[in-house]
Design a protein around this motif. Structure first.
Motif, mmCIF file in Angstrom:
data_model
loop_
_atom_site.group_PDB
_atom_site.id
_atom_site.type_symbol
_atom_site.label_atom_id
_atom_site.label_comp_id
_atom_site.label_asym_id
_atom_site.label_seq_id
_atom_site.Cartn_x
_atom_site.Cartn_y
_atom_site.Cartn_z
ATOM 1 N N GLU A 134 -37.243 12.280 -55.466
ATOM 2 C CA GLU A 134 -38.071 13.814 -55.512
ATOM 3 C C GLU A 134 -37.978 14.712 -56.914
ATOM 4 O O GLU A 134 -37.010 14.161 -57.784
ATOM 5 N N ILE A 135 -38.896 15.408 -57.117
ATOM 6 C CA ILE A 135 -38.576 15.686 -58.822
ATOM 7 C C ILE A 135 -39.196 17.120 -58.461
ATOM 8 O O ILE A 135 -39.743 18.077 -58.128
ATOM 9 N N GLU A 136 -37.886 17.706 -59.615
ATOM 10 C CA GLU A 136 -37.483 19.286 -59.489
ATOM 11 C C GLU A 136 -38.042 19.506 -60.991
ATOM 12 O O GLU A 136 -36.724 18.784 -61.796
ATOM 13 N N GLY A 137 -38.747 19.985 -62.203
ATOM 14 C CA GLY A 137 -38.933 19.703 -63.255
ATOM 15 C C GLY A 137 -38.711 18.563 -64.019
ATOM 16 O O GLY A 137 -39.669 17.596 -63.637
ATOM 17 N N ASP A 138 -37.601 18.818 -64.394
ATOM 18 C CA ASP A 138 -37.481 17.389 -65.090
ATOM 19 C C ASP A 138 -36.454 16.243 -64.887
ATOM 20 O O ASP A 138 -36.648 15.562 -64.948
ATOM 21 N N ARG A 139 -35.709 17.030 -62.896
ATOM 22 C CA ARG A 139 -35.176 16.510 -62.330
ATOM 23 C C ARG A 139 -35.663 14.778 -61.452
ATOM 24 O O ARG A 139 -36.227 15.881 -60.657
ATOM 25 N N VAL A 140 -35.436 14.061 -61.354
ATOM 26 C CA VAL A 140 -35.864 13.449 -60.656
ATOM 27 C C VAL A 140 -34.337 12.689 -59.983
ATOM 28 O O VAL A 140 -33.477 12.109 -60.372
ATOM 29 N N TYR A 141 -35.039 12.657 -58.531
ATOM 30 C CA TYR A 141 -33.577 12.487 -57.367
ATOM 31 C C TYR A 141 -34.888 10.815 -57.348
ATOM 32 O O TYR A 141 -35.411 11.296 -56.392
ATOM 33 N N GLU A 142 -33.729 9.928 -56.953
ATOM 34 C CA GLU A 142 -34.403 7.850 -55.836
ATOM 35 C C GLU A 142 -33.949 7.149 -55.941
ATOM 36 O O GLU A 142 -32.326 7.691 -55.540
ATOM 37 N N TYR A 156 -29.955 -4.845 -49.557
ATOM 38 C CA TYR A 156 -28.269 -4.772 -49.141
ATOM 39 C C TYR A 156 -27.478 -5.356 -50.880
ATOM 40 O O TYR A 156 -27.900 -6.044 -50.769
ATOM 41 N N GLY A 157 -26.643 -4.659 -51.043
ATOM 42 C CA GLY A 157 -25.801 -4.983 -51.585
ATOM 43 C C GLY A 157 -26.215 -4.099 -53.325
ATOM 44 O O GLY A 157 -25.150 -4.589 -54.158
ATOM 45 N N ALA A 158 -27.593 -3.687 -52.927
ATOM 46 C CA ALA A 158 -27.699 -3.437 -54.644
ATOM 47 C C ALA A 158 -28.246 -1.583 -54.713
ATOM 48 O O ALA A 158 -28.189 -1.040 -55.233
ATOM 49 N N SER A 159 -28.348 -1.447 -53.665
ATOM 50 C CA SER A 159 -28.716 -0.042 -52.803
ATOM 51 C C SER A 159 -27.751 1.114 -53.925
ATOM 52 O O SER A 159 -26.508 1.029 -54.142
ATOM 53 N N TYR A 160 -28.996 2.128 -54.386
ATOM 54 C CA TYR A 160 -28.434 2.979 -54.998
ATOM 55 C C TYR A 160 -29.204 4.682 -55.021
ATOM 56 O O TYR A 160 -29.703 4.227 -54.948
ATOM 57 N N VAL A 161 -28.052 5.925 -55.109
ATOM 58 C CA VAL A 161 -29.050 7.277 -55.581
ATOM 59 C C VAL A 161 -28.940 6.993 -56.979
ATOM 60 O O VAL A 161 -28.438 7.052 -57.268
ATOM 61 N N ARG A 162 -29.670 7.786 -57.432
ATOM 62 C CA ARG A 162 -30.089 8.194 -58.770
ATOM 63 C C ARG A 162 -30.595 9.313 -59.235
ATOM 64 O O ARG A 162 -31.194 9.936 -58.782
ATOM 65 N N ILE A 163 -29.562 10.148 -60.449
ATOM 66 C CA ILE A 163 -30.713 11.577 -60.938
ATOM 67 C C ILE A 163 -30.801 11.311 -62.309
ATOM 68 O O ILE A 163 -30.034 11.075 -63.342
ATOM 69 N N TRP A 164 -31.873 10.876 -62.773
ATOM 70 C CA TRP A 164 -32.462 11.024 -63.993
ATOM 71 C C TRP A 164 -33.848 12.277 -64.588
ATOM 72 O O TRP A 164 -34.304 12.908 -63.946
ATOM 73 N N SER A 165 -33.523 12.223 -65.702
ATOM 74 C CA SER A 165 -34.441 13.028 -66.265
ATOM 75 C C SER A 165 -36.385 12.380 -66.852
ATOM 76 O O SER A 165 -35.987 11.141 -67.141
#
Length: 261
Positions: free
Chosen positions: A54-62, A67-76
């Motif tokens: 998901e992208i809103e302006g300069d902010r990305v949600y991904e 397994y064992g390495a999943s994550y959610v990140r917010i990045w520019s």
């Protein structure tokens, strides 16, 4: 007939006529076959096994799977810099992700769990159960919209994750399977097809495919870099910009839709 009844009848007929015209225009707004034009390319972490985007302006949600390495990140987007990262329980394989009403909703592949997180802090707030696999997730501003790898898409309430309705995705009367990442764009559902360089545009009222989009031009911009499948669609409704990428890709692209030659 008195004047009041004539007035109501006139506006009633006008409303119906307007609705029919709008539906007709919408149904003809996409050619059957499309491709993309690449407008911009941004750096993307090639270690991210992209699932939801998901992208809103300069902010990305991904969300990133495995397994064992999943994550959610917010990045520019402009700086390619992680703002915040939250690891997911190692027993979960992260899948589709969407942002709604200040929350992030994250699917898991086979665990039958949806994780709800605060969209700013990434702190876990709740979990919901569901039957079957979780693949792609988006929202229409009110409901969550989910794929499970089949031709079925479900519309769910955000408060309980309960199913409110279902559609079957079809193209020329035949079901389209392996529906993966989803995105909501101006009243339509965009969807990746797993292991294909293809995106389809779906009418959410009945599930029929109104257009098929060739995404292969992106690969020519990657050079000889070894990558995984195309996955990840983001529509920034404020800027009306469309983005897409792939699993373990070093680039994320802003694209526009074009009629296929």
């Amino acid at each position: 007939m008195n004047n009041k009844r004539r007035h109501l009848l006139f506006w009633g007929l006008a409303s119906v006529t307007g609705l029919l015209l709008a539906l007709n225009i919408g149904a003809q707004s996409f050619p059957e076959q499309q491709t993309i034009s690449i407008l911009n390319a941004f750096k993307h972490n090639p270690q991210v096994f992209t699932q939801g985007l998901e992208i809103e302006g300069d902010r990305v949600y991904e969300s990133s799977g495995m397994y064992g390495a999943s994550y959610v990140r917010i990045w520019s987007l402009s700086r390619n810099k992680t703002i915040k990262l939250a690891p997911i329980d190692p027993k979960y394989f992260a899948e589709g992700l969407t942002r709604l009403n200040g929350r992030l909703y994250l699917l898991t592949w086979k665990a039958g769990r949806a994780v709800v997180m605060d969209a700013e802090t990434l702190e876990a707030q709740a979990e919901f159960k569901y039957e079957g696999e979780g693949w792609g997730l988006t929202n229409n501003g009110e409901q969550l919209v989910m794929s499970n790898g089949t031709a079925e898409i479900t519309f769910r309430t955000a408060n309980t994750f309960a199913i409110e309705r279902r559609i079957t995705v079809t193209e020329k009367g035949e079901p389209v399977v392996l529906i993966n990442e989803l995105e909501w764009m101006n009243g339509y559902i965009l969807a990746n097809i797993w292991q294909q360089d293809t995106m389809i545009i779906i009418d959410p009222s009945d599930g029929h495919v109104v257009s098929r989009v060739d995404l292969s031009p992106m690969r020519s911009k990657l050079g000889n870099v070894m990558t995984d499948v195309i996955n990840g669609i983001a529509w920034d409704k404020d800027s009306q910009k469309l983005y897409t990428t792939g699993k373990l890709w070093p680039k994320l692209f802003e694209v526009s839709l074009q009629t296929a030659p």
